[in-house]
Motif scaffolding. Structure first.
Motif, mmCIF file in Angstrom:
data_model
loop_
_atom_site.group_PDB
_atom_site.id
_atom_site.type_symbol
_atom_site.label_atom_id
_atom_site.label_comp_id
_atom_site.label_asym_id
_atom_site.label_seq_id
_atom_site.Cartn_x
_atom_site.Cartn_y
_atom_site.Cartn_z
ATOM 1 N N GLN A 27 12.398 -56.061 52.732
ATOM 2 C CA GLN A 27 11.716 -56.639 53.888
ATOM 3 C C GLN A 27 12.481 -56.362 55.185
ATOM 4 O O GLN A 27 11.883 -56.068 56.223
ATOM 5 C CB GLN A 27 11.524 -58.142 53.700
ATOM 6 C CG GLN A 27 10.475 -58.471 52.663
ATOM 7 C CD GLN A 27 10.406 -59.956 52.351
ATOM 8 O OE1 GLN A 27 11.323 -60.716 52.652
ATOM 9 N NE2 GLN A 27 9.317 -60.373 51.734
ATOM 10 N N GLU A 28 13.798 -56.455 55.100
ATOM 11 C CA GLU A 28 14.626 -56.196 56.284
ATOM 12 C C GLU A 28 14.455 -54.746 56.754
ATOM 13 O O GLU A 28 14.280 -54.489 57.940
ATOM 14 C CB GLU A 28 16.081 -56.489 55.942
ATOM 15 C CG GLU A 28 17.005 -56.450 57.129
ATOM 16 C CD GLU A 28 18.413 -56.877 56.753
ATOM 17 O OE1 GLU A 28 18.974 -56.320 55.786
ATOM 18 O OE2 GLU A 28 18.950 -57.756 57.431
ATOM 19 N N LYS A 31 10.864 -54.098 58.154
ATOM 20 C CA LYS A 31 10.702 -54.639 59.507
ATOM 21 C C LYS A 31 11.466 -53.786 60.528
ATOM 22 O O LYS A 31 10.947 -53.488 61.602
ATOM 23 C CB LYS A 31 11.205 -56.086 59.529
ATOM 24 C CG LYS A 31 10.918 -56.821 60.814
ATOM 25 C CD LYS A 31 11.187 -58.315 60.700
ATOM 26 C CE LYS A 31 12.663 -58.576 60.609
ATOM 27 N NZ LYS A 31 12.994 -60.019 60.695
ATOM 28 N N SER A 32 12.673 -53.385 60.180
ATOM 29 C CA SER A 32 13.518 -52.676 61.156
ATOM 30 C C SER A 32 13.017 -51.266 61.466
ATOM 31 O O SER A 32 13.378 -50.709 62.497
ATOM 32 C CB SER A 32 14.966 -52.624 60.674
ATOM 33 O OG SER A 32 15.098 -51.791 59.543
#
Length: 131
Positions: A27-28, A31-32
């Motif tokens: 998820q990180e 998103k990034s």
């Protein structure tokens, strides 16, 4: 017997195969990927600083490299600053394997991996297997 076959052929959940922290990192990263360049650079540099700090504190090889080069973790702030550290070669990994294992590795689940060694001697390394 039929029940056992059904159990054995059921798909393995991704979190079991890849570790429960996989979803957090996925998820990180997902998103990034949409961050504007400046925010992405800050994000990458914060991850780099955390990695450098960990290497200095827990990995004897890198602690010695920092001492020999008279630098501190705070001297590595950007990707460009990585040129202050030597490139780690396969020969270094073979020669200093014990010093490249973090002293706190026992606190984590890890496995042992090896390269195929088709072009040279196989290389042994540790794999993070976080839950």
């Amino acid at each position: 017997m039929k029940d056992i076959f059904a159990l054995l052929t059921r798909p393995i959940p991704r979190s079991v195969m890849l570790g429960s922290r996989f979803h957090y990192f996925f998820q990180e990263l997902n998103k990034s990927q949409w961050y504007p360049p400046e925010k992405l650079a800050r994000f990458q540099e914060s991850k780099l600083r955390a990695l450098i700090e960990h290497a200095y504190r827990y990995v004897p090889y890198y602690h010695n490299v920092f001492k020999e080069r008279n630098i501190k973790p705070s001297d590595i702030k950007t990707i460009e600053d990585l040129n202050k550290l030597p490139i780690l070669t396969k020969e270094d990994v073979r020669e200093y394997f014990g010093q490249l294992v973090a002293v706190n590795a026992k606190d984590y689940r890890y496995g042992v991996g090896k390269t195929g060694g088709t072009t040279t001697v196989p290389l042994t390394f540790l794999l993070d297997q976080q839950n």
